[in-house]
Scaffold this motif. Structure first.
Motif, PDB file in Angstrom:
ATOM      1  N   LEU A 135      -3.072 -13.961  18.951  1.00  0.00           N
ATOM      2  CA  LEU A 135      -3.824 -13.270  17.897  1.00  0.00           C
ATOM      3  C   LEU A 135      -5.257 -12.996  18.352  1.00  0.00           C
ATOM      4  CD1 LEU A 135      -4.072 -12.318  14.892  1.00  0.00           C
ATOM      5  CD2 LEU A 135      -4.851 -14.651  14.382  1.00  0.00           C
ATOM      6  N   TRP A 136      -5.928 -14.025  18.818  1.00  0.00           N
ATOM      7  CA  TRP A 136      -7.351 -13.891  19.174  1.00  0.00           C
ATOM      8  C   TRP A 136      -7.530 -12.968  20.387  1.00  0.00           C
ATOM      9  CZ3 TRP A 136     -11.100 -15.836  16.094  1.00  0.00           C
ATOM     10  CH2 TRP A 136     -12.414 -15.721  16.543  1.00  0.00           C
TER      11      TRP A 136
ATOM     12  N   TYR B 288      -5.512 -10.599  21.456  1.00  0.00           N
ATOM     13  CA  TYR B 288      -5.191  -9.218  21.069  1.00  0.00           C
ATOM     14  C   TYR B 288      -6.387  -8.567  20.370  1.00  0.00           C
ATOM     15  CZ  TYR B 288      -3.429  -5.301  18.383  1.00  0.00           C
ATOM     16  OH  TYR B 288      -3.282  -4.054  17.821  1.00  0.00           O
ATOM     17  N   LEU B 289      -6.927  -9.243  19.358  1.00  0.00           N
ATOM     18  CA  LEU B 289      -8.046  -8.668  18.600  1.00  0.00           C
ATOM     19  C   LEU B 289      -9.273  -8.491  19.493  1.00  0.00           C
ATOM     20  CD1 LEU B 289      -7.635 -10.748  15.323  1.00  0.00           C
ATOM     21  CD2 LEU B 289      -7.183  -8.307  15.593  1.00  0.00           C
ATOM     22  N   GLU B 290      -9.516  -9.450  20.364  1.00  0.00           N
ATOM     23  CA  GLU B 290     -10.662  -9.376  21.266  1.00  0.00           C
ATOM     24  C   GLU B 290     -10.542  -8.177  22.205  1.00  0.00           C
ATOM     25  OE1 GLU B 290     -13.165 -13.081  22.992  1.00  0.00           O
ATOM     26  OE2 GLU B 290     -11.167 -12.830  23.849  1.00  0.00           O
TER      27      GLU B 290
ATOM     28  N   THR C  69     -10.328  -4.384  19.858  1.00  0.00           N
ATOM     29  CA  THR C  69     -11.509  -3.991  19.072  1.00  0.00           C
ATOM     30  C   THR C  69     -12.615  -3.417  19.944  1.00  0.00           C
ATOM     31  OG1 THR C  69     -12.217  -6.317  19.137  1.00  0.00           O
ATOM     32  CG2 THR C  69     -11.111  -5.567  17.137  1.00  0.00           C
TER      33      THR C  69
ATOM     34  N   ILE D  98      -7.775   1.958  18.205  1.00  0.00           N
ATOM     35  CA  ILE D  98      -7.569   1.478  16.835  1.00  0.00           C
ATOM     36  C   ILE D  98      -7.342   2.642  15.874  1.00  0.00           C
ATOM     37  CG2 ILE D  98      -8.721   0.311  14.907  1.00  0.00           C
ATOM     38  CD1 ILE D  98      -9.982  -1.564  16.910  1.00  0.00           C
TER      39      ILE D  98
ATOM     40  N   ALA E  26     -11.143 -14.982  12.488  1.00  0.00           N
ATOM     41  CA  ALA E  26     -10.979 -13.673  13.128  1.00  0.00           C
ATOM     42  C   ALA E  26     -11.411 -12.549  12.195  1.00  0.00           C
ATOM     43  CB  ALA E  26      -9.530 -13.492  13.559  1.00  0.00           C
TER      44      ALA E  26
ATOM     45  N   PHE F  47     -14.027 -10.000  13.871  1.00  0.00           N
ATOM     46  CA  PHE F  47     -13.633  -8.721  14.453  1.00  0.00           C
ATOM     47  C   PHE F  47     -13.606  -7.613  13.397  1.00  0.00           C
ATOM     48  CE2 PHE F  47     -11.486 -11.993  17.059  1.00  0.00           C
ATOM     49  CZ  PHE F  47     -12.091 -11.725  18.277  1.00  0.00           C
TER      50      PHE F  47
ATOM     51  N   PHE G 159     -11.604  -4.950  12.485  1.00  0.00           N
ATOM     52  CA  PHE G 159     -10.231  -4.465  12.691  1.00  0.00           C
ATOM     53  C   PHE G 159      -9.649  -4.037  11.345  1.00  0.00           C
ATOM     54  CE2 PHE G 159      -5.624  -5.034  13.102  1.00  0.00           C
ATOM     55  CZ  PHE G 159      -5.370  -4.377  14.291  1.00  0.00           C
TER      56      PHE G 159
ATOM     57  N   TRP H 167      -7.255  -4.418   8.920  1.00  0.00           N
ATOM     58  CA  TRP H 167      -6.266  -5.491   8.747  1.00  0.00           C
ATOM     59  C   TRP H 167      -4.964  -5.012   8.113  1.00  0.00           C
ATOM     60  CZ3 TRP H 167      -7.398  -9.295  11.707  1.00  0.00           C
ATOM     61  CH2 TRP H 167      -8.745  -9.534  12.038  1.00  0.00           C
TER      62      TRP H 167
ATOM     63  N   LEU I 279      -2.113  -4.756  10.621  1.00  0.00           N
ATOM     64  CA  LEU I 279      -1.566  -5.964  11.252  1.00  0.00           C
ATOM     65  C   LEU I 279      -0.329  -6.439  10.501  1.00  0.00           C
ATOM     66  CD1 LEU I 279      -1.915  -8.220  13.397  1.00  0.00           C
ATOM     67  CD2 LEU I 279      -3.284  -9.454  11.712  1.00  0.00           C
TER      68      LEU I 279
END
Length: 661
Positions: free
Chosen positions: A484-485, A487-489, A492, A498, A525, A529, A531, A533, A536
């Motif tokens: 999870l972390w 991927y978002l890192e 973004t 995105i 997160a 981030f 993102f 949401w 997701l």
């Protein structure tokens, strides 16, 4: 340098220096007093002479004649320490000289000004010639101080002669005092050096004194006793389990370490006993019941095992038995005895009776055959093999055993997983596989995030190998947080990516939903981030959803508030699939690939897919068909109404970095 001397030598030196200082100070003050006294005596003597000759000097000033002068000269000759005299009238004219008056003449002005002058060898003094309150003149007198100096010299020599005797006497006193006063401290120091209170080797110090020395000695003796008692207590705490009062992991591992270095005729047997479903006792009857059960088991086995056995609690519900100088056959007999004890073991709590069972592992080993780390790894592997067989089962370590090999491999893989989570040398990499819309064309893309793993040498480890190991060693939540972390890192940083993203699916283990660390990670997160949401989707398998969703109600409600979607993965394989499909809050249903693969040959599989699609459509849920391998699969699934397709025909997994701009 001073600090290198012991107290005794320091005291001798210190006392000697005091004696020297006292002697020098005494000599200084005596000489000073003597000098002052000599000066006063010289002044007194000069004044007395002047007083006795005052009338003669007065007569001579008033009527100078030879008879008076002769008389004065005769009388002055009796004073041996008079060097010279000058007599002046009231007009300051010299009218009489006696003996050596040259020095007086040289110092005339100074004498007039100061009246009294001392030099090293002379006293120059002025005395007035007076009668009935009138001054008729004055005289200068030069007194020789040699006799006074000689007296000072004699006193100095006397004191210097006494000094060595005083110094020697002071030295003897300092030696005596240092010996008597430092002796108790030396005895105390020797006792401290030679005492080992942790092993009850204590040298007591005694004294007949009834002062501070006695208090010091008594304090030392009491302190040694307290240290011994405390050491016994600490040694017991360090080597015994606090709850059961049997040996602990630290003690038995030290025993094993020694055994691995000492060869015996028969070798050694090590058992690992792990209670089956102990958590159920804690959950149903409470932790107090669990503690009482552990105490009861510890007491029973500690009393029933052979004396040569070392019995220890090594973790929450795990025990080890170490049997020295025993063959494998003798170990097997003990193993059977342990299992038999558990078959008959009953635990009663709050009028409830519980049957207790355990999984038992046995490894027979010889000295120098393993390191301690290898031995513990082997016994753990053997225990997992025993637990795999079911309740109240055992397993004996055998390097050629397939089950043992499998668990050993899983244990090694678990180590690699921990390395990868910490950043190397093993490593993870994120891949993504297309999820393609079937009912309409779109410029936006969707994918499922997959994790791949390599060891330190770059060898690929398949998910089928490392995910079971992660499940067994409870590492799935950490892996899910990493995915999870990371991927978002990664995404973004690419705004274009995105914007073109329709949805990203991330798989979760069933237990992860209820993991407080994962829940905290996702909340962090969201605050970290930027993102969208709503794009997701968190995927959970049907079997894990059934077991975990009821316990994660609050977290699921929070996910919905954040617009984060939930997808049900591998749907259709569970025993109660359609019942849960109606009640669980999913946004996306993923049809298990086994139905898609055979739908062209098996009408039942095709009917199941249609039924899932119809129910999902009624609930407003989207569907994803897995294992789409052919053009015919796409056409048939599109015809049925499935929303998305996922499979090698539509796109193979590729590194996430290749998806970025």
């Amino acid at each position: 340098m001073w600090k290198k001397f012991n107290i005794k030598i320091q005291l001798v030196i210190f006392m000697t220096l005091i004696v020297v200082a006292v002697e020098v100070t005494t000599l200084f003050f005596i000489l000073k007093i003597q000098k002052e006294e000599n000066r006063n005596n010289a002044i007194t003597q000069a004044k007395d002479i002047t007083q006795s000759l005052n009338n003669d000097f007065l007569k001579y000033i008033l009527n100078p004649n030879a008879d008076i002068l002769s008389d004065i000269t005769f009388r002055l000759s009796a004073f041996k320490n008079i060097n010279g005299i000058l007599l002046f009238d009231s007009e300051h004219n010299p009218i009489f000289k006696y003996a050596h008056s040259l020095d007086l003449e040289k110092n005339k002005d100074s004498i007039l000004k100061n009246d009294i002058i001392f030099t090293n060898e002379h006293l120059f003094i002025k005395n007035n010639i007076e009668a009935q309150g009138y001054s008729f003149g004055y005289q200068f007198m030069d007194i020789d101080l040699s006799s006074f100096k000689e007296k000072e010299k004699n006193i100095t020599l006397t004191l210097l002669a006494i000094f060595p005797f005083a110094l020697f006497f002071g030295f003897l006193i300092s030696v005596f005092l240092s010996k008597n006063f430092t002796n108790p401290f030396i005895r105390l120091l020797d006792a401290m050096k030679n005492s080992d209170p942790t092993n009850n080797k204590i040298i007591k110090v005694e004294t007949t004194a009834n002062n501070e020395i006695k208090e010091l000695f008594d304090g030392f003796n009491n302190q040694m006793d307290e240290i011994y008692k405390s050491s016994l207590k600490l040694q017991h705490q360090a080597t015994h389990d606090q709850l059961t009062n049997i040996y602990n992991r630290f003690y038995i591992e030290n025993k094993l370490q020694d055994a691995l270095k000492n060869k015996t005729a028969k070798g050694y047997c090590l058992f690992y006993i792990d209670l089956d479903q102990f958590k159920l006792i804690n959950d149903s009857a409470g932790y107090q019941a669990g503690d009482e059960l552990l105490k009861m088991i510890s007491s029973t086995y500690n009393n029933n095992l052979p004396e040569a056995c070392t019995f220890a609690r090594v973790d929450g519900d795990g025990f080890m038995v170490f049997y020295e100088n025993r063959s494998k056959e003798e170990g097997i007999k003990i193993l059977e005895k342990i299992l038999e004890e558990f078959r008959d073991f009953r635990f009663i709590w709050a009028n409830e009776t519980y049957s207790i069972s355990a999984s038992v592992a046995l490894i027979h080993f010889n000295a120098f055959e393993y390191t301690l780390k290898e031995l513990l790894k082997a016994i753990n592997t053997t225990l997992y093999t025993a637990k795999e067989k079911g309740r109240n089962k055992s397993h004996i370590y055998d390097l050629s055993d397939n089950l043992t090999k499998r668990f050993k491999t899983e244990l090694e893989t678990a180590t690699l997983i921990k390395e990868a989570l910490k950043g190397g040398p093993s490593r993870f990499e994120l891949f993504a596989q297309d999820i393609v819309q079937l009912q309409k064309q779109s410029d936006k893309f969707s994918y499922e995030i997959l994790i791949r793993m390599w060891d330190k040498d770059g060898n690929f480890i398949s998910p089928g190998d490392f995910l079971p190991a992660a499940e067994r060693y409870q590492l799935m939540a950490e892996i899910d947080m990493y995915v999870l972390w990371t991927y978002l890192e990664t995404v973004t940083k690419d705004l274009n990516h995105i914007q073109n993203l329709h949805s990203a699916h991330i798989n979760l283990a069933g237990s992860t939903l209820n993991n407080p660390d994962f829940q905290e990670c996702l909340k962090k997160a969201i605050n970290t981030f930027d993102f969208p949401w709503e794009k997701l989707e968190l995927e959970v398998t049907e079997s894990s959803a059934i077991g975990n969703f009821n316990m994660a109600n609050e977290f699921i409600k929070w996910l919905k508030e954040q617009k984060i979607g939930l997808a049900l993965d591998d749907f259709g394989t569970g025993m109660a699939s359609f019942e849960y499909l109606k009640s669980l809050p999913f946004d996306v249903i993923k049809v298990d690939g086994s139905f898609v693969k055979d739908m062209h040959k098996d009408p039942v599989d095709k009917a199941v897919i249609k039924y899932i699609q119809e129910i999902a459509q009624l609930k407003g849920q989207e569907t994803v068909a897995e294992y789409v391998e052919t053009k015919e699969d796409v056409e048939e699934l599109t015809k049925i109404g499935i929303t998305y397709g996922q499979g090698f025909y539509l796109g193979k997994p590729r590194p996430l970095t290749t998806w970025l701009s």
